[in-house]
Design a protein around this motif. Structure first.
Motif, PDB file in Angstrom:
ATOM      1  N   ARG A 132       0.804  -1.227   0.000  1.00 58.89           N
ATOM      2  CA  ARG A 132       0.000   0.000   0.000  1.00 58.89           C
ATOM      3  C   ARG A 132       0.833   1.272   0.000  1.00 58.89           C
ATOM      4  O   ARG A 132       0.378   2.297  -0.478  1.00 58.89           O
ATOM      5  N   SER A 133       2.032   1.232   0.515  1.00 57.88           N
ATOM      6  CA  SER A 133       2.851   2.445   0.540  1.00 57.88           C
ATOM      7  C   SER A 133       3.980   2.408  -0.479  1.00 57.88           C
ATOM      8  O   SER A 133       4.682   3.393  -0.632  1.00 57.88           O
ATOM      9  N   THR A 134       4.159   1.300  -1.164  1.00 57.67           N
ATOM     10  CA  THR A 134       5.325   1.188  -2.048  1.00 57.67           C
ATOM     11  C   THR A 134       4.987   0.862  -3.490  1.00 57.67           C
ATOM     12  O   THR A 134       5.854   0.947  -4.347  1.00 57.67           O
ATOM     13  N   VAL A 135       3.756   0.488  -3.776  1.00 57.04           N
ATOM     14  CA  VAL A 135       3.381   0.052  -5.119  1.00 57.04           C
ATOM     15  C   VAL A 135       2.260   0.958  -5.629  1.00 57.04           C
ATOM     16  O   VAL A 135       1.428   1.429  -4.853  1.00 57.04           O
ATOM     17  N   ALA A 136       2.231   1.183  -6.924  1.00 58.12           N
ATOM     18  CA  ALA A 136       1.189   2.017  -7.532  1.00 58.12           C
ATOM     19  C   ALA A 136      -0.191   1.497  -7.145  1.00 58.12           C
ATOM     20  O   ALA A 136      -0.414   0.286  -7.119  1.00 58.12           O
ATOM     21  N   PRO A 137      -1.112   2.390  -6.866  1.00 60.49           N
ATOM     22  CA  PRO A 137      -2.443   1.971  -6.421  1.00 60.49           C
ATOM     23  C   PRO A 137      -3.155   1.062  -7.418  1.00 60.49           C
ATOM     24  O   PRO A 137      -3.904   0.174  -7.015  1.00 60.49           O
ATOM     25  N   GLU A 138      -2.929   1.277  -8.699  1.00 56.67           N
ATOM     26  CA  GLU A 138      -3.566   0.430  -9.692  1.00 56.67           C
ATOM     27  C   GLU A 138      -3.094  -1.009  -9.551  1.00 56.67           C
ATOM     28  O   GLU A 138      -3.869  -1.951  -9.723  1.00 56.67           O
ATOM     29  N   PHE A 164      13.042   0.320  -3.645  1.00 55.40           N
ATOM     30  CA  PHE A 164      11.824  -0.158  -2.998  1.00 55.40           C
ATOM     31  C   PHE A 164      11.837   0.165  -1.503  1.00 55.40           C
ATOM     32  O   PHE A 164      10.897   0.749  -0.968  1.00 55.40           O
ATOM     33  N   VAL A 165      12.919  -0.179  -0.851  1.00 62.31           N
ATOM     34  CA  VAL A 165      13.031   0.041   0.592  1.00 62.31           C
ATOM     35  C   VAL A 165      13.123   1.529   0.913  1.00 62.31           C
ATOM     36  O   VAL A 165      12.443   2.033   1.814  1.00 62.31           O
ATOM     37  N   LEU A 166      13.959   2.247   0.183  1.00 61.75           N
ATOM     38  CA  LEU A 166      14.120   3.680   0.434  1.00 61.75           C
ATOM     39  C   LEU A 166      12.800   4.418   0.261  1.00 61.75           C
ATOM     40  O   LEU A 166      12.424   5.226   1.108  1.00 61.75           O
ATOM     41  N   HIS A 167      12.081   4.141  -0.814  1.00 64.07           N
ATOM     42  CA  HIS A 167      10.797   4.800  -1.032  1.00 64.07           C
ATOM     43  C   HIS A 167       9.824   4.474   0.087  1.00 64.07           C
ATOM     44  O   HIS A 167       9.132   5.364   0.597  1.00 64.07           O
ATOM     45  N   GLY A 168       9.746   3.224   0.481  1.00 65.39           N
ATOM     46  CA  GLY A 168       8.849   2.826   1.559  1.00 65.39           C
ATOM     47  C   GLY A 168       9.172   3.519   2.867  1.00 65.39           C
ATOM     48  O   GLY A 168       8.275   3.993   3.575  1.00 65.39           O
ATOM     49  N   ILE A 169      10.448   3.626   3.191  1.00 63.12           N
ATOM     50  CA  ILE A 169      10.859   4.301   4.426  1.00 63.12           C
ATOM     51  C   ILE A 169      10.506   5.779   4.367  1.00 63.12           C
ATOM     52  O   ILE A 169       9.976   6.343   5.325  1.00 63.12           O
ATOM     53  N   LEU A 170      10.784   6.420   3.233  1.00 65.45           N
ATOM     54  CA  LEU A 170      10.471   7.844   3.092  1.00 65.45           C
ATOM     55  C   LEU A 170       8.977   8.108   3.206  1.00 65.45           C
ATOM     56  O   LEU A 170       8.551   9.075   3.845  1.00 65.45           O
ATOM     57  N   VAL A 171       8.172   7.235   2.613  1.00 65.49           N
ATOM     58  CA  VAL A 171       6.722   7.413   2.678  1.00 65.49           C
ATOM     59  C   VAL A 171       6.230   7.187   4.104  1.00 65.49           C
ATOM     60  O   VAL A 171       5.440   7.972   4.628  1.00 65.49           O
ATOM     61  N   GLU A 172       6.684   6.129   4.731  1.00 64.45           N
ATOM     62  CA  GLU A 172       6.212   5.803   6.083  1.00 64.45           C
ATOM     63  C   GLU A 172       6.637   6.838   7.124  1.00 64.45           C
ATOM     64  O   GLU A 172       5.932   7.060   8.095  1.00 64.45           O
ATOM     65  N   THR A 173       7.784   7.472   6.927  1.00 70.68           N
ATOM     66  CA  THR A 173       8.238   8.486   7.880  1.00 70.68           C
ATOM     67  C   THR A 173       7.678   9.867   7.566  1.00 70.68           C
ATOM     68  O   THR A 173       7.877  10.799   8.334  1.00 70.68           O
ATOM     69  N   GLY A 174       7.001  10.003   6.424  1.00 72.06           N
ATOM     70  CA  GLY A 174       6.425  11.288   6.054  1.00 72.06           C
ATOM     71  C   GLY A 174       7.406  12.210   5.354  1.00 72.06           C
ATOM     72  O   GLY A 174       7.110  13.370   5.096  1.00 72.06           O
ATOM     73  N   ALA A 175       8.591  11.717   5.052  1.00 73.18           N
ATOM     74  CA  ALA A 175       9.604  12.543   4.393  1.00 73.18           C
ATOM     75  C   ALA A 175       9.326  12.724   2.906  1.00 73.18           C
ATOM     76  O   ALA A 175       9.852  13.625   2.280  1.00 73.18           O
ATOM     77  N   ALA A 176       8.485  11.865   2.335  1.00 72.08           N
ATOM     78  CA  ALA A 176       8.147  11.965   0.911  1.00 72.08           C
ATOM     79  C   ALA A 176       6.629  12.025   0.782  1.00 72.08           C
ATOM     80  O   ALA A 176       5.899  11.409   1.556  1.00 72.08           O
ATOM     81  N   ALA A 177       6.200  12.796  -0.199  1.00 68.15           N
ATOM     82  CA  ALA A 177       4.765  12.905  -0.457  1.00 68.15           C
ATOM     83  C   ALA A 177       4.279  11.627  -1.135  1.00 68.15           C
ATOM     84  O   ALA A 177       5.030  10.969  -1.837  1.00 68.15           O
ATOM     85  N   VAL A 178       3.024  11.321  -0.908  1.00 71.43           N
ATOM     86  CA  VAL A 178       2.427  10.130  -1.488  1.00 71.43           C
ATOM     87  C   VAL A 178       1.427  10.568  -2.542  1.00 71.43           C
ATOM     88  O   VAL A 178       0.669  11.506  -2.341  1.00 71.43           O
ATOM     89  N   ASP A 179       1.417   9.877  -3.658  1.00 68.77           N
ATOM     90  CA  ASP A 179       0.447  10.124  -4.718  1.00 68.77           C
ATOM     91  C   ASP A 179      -0.963   9.970  -4.145  1.00 68.77           C
ATOM     92  O   ASP A 179      -1.214   9.100  -3.317  1.00 68.77           O
ATOM     93  N   SER A 180      -1.882  10.810  -4.573  1.00 69.24           N
ATOM     94  CA  SER A 180      -3.240  10.763  -4.031  1.00 69.24           C
ATOM     95  C   SER A 180      -3.896   9.400  -4.268  1.00 69.24           C
ATOM     96  O   SER A 180      -4.729   8.965  -3.488  1.00 69.24           O
TER      97      SER A 180
END
Length: 142
Positions: free
Chosen positions: A38-44, A107-123
């Protein structure tokens, strides 16, 4: 040909562990779980896994098993082998290591950034995670 204990053997085991670690999510998603998706893969793609779309499940199974093949190549690098097989395994192992480190690192870096709030998440990702969707989003058009 004898193998020497040392850096080469450790790298072979590292490739094997890395391959197994990245096969696990693909195989879990193929079995119906969306753990970590849910936090690392495109919603589609998450939606395809949740809807159990047959061709997408086949892709997940194949990629999971290919990652396990990469792990087997890593293990092969730690075992005695002949000259031709040795060169082939080193070539395949090097390629597998580069691809798995690149893919896994992103994969890991993006997931960590999203989970920590350091990166914006696509709507669209927020919609899959359960947050309210903005009106007129791509998800609403489907």
């Amino acid at each position: 040909m004898s193998i020497k204990s040392g850096t080469g053997t450790r790298w072979g085991y590292a490739v094997a562990v890395w391959g197994v670690l990245f096969a696990i999510p693909s195989l879990l998603w193929a079995m119906g779980s969306t753990f970590g998706a849910r936090s690392t893969v495109a919603p589609e793609l998450v939606r395809l896994a949740q809807d159990r779309v047959p061709w997408f499940l086949a892709v997940l199974w194949v990629t999971g098993f290919l990652k396990l093949v990469g792990a087997a190549i890593g293990l092969g690098l730690t075992r005695p082998r002949g000259r031709l097989a040795g060169r082939s395994l080193v070539f395949c192992g090097g390629g597998a290591a580069v691809l798995l480190i690149w893919h896994g690192g992103l994969f890991v870096l993006h997931g960590i950034l999203v989970e920590t709030g350091a990166a914006a998440v696509d709507s669209g990702v927020e919609a899959v995670r359960g947050a309210p969707r903005p009106p007129n989003s791509m998800v609403d058009r489907q």
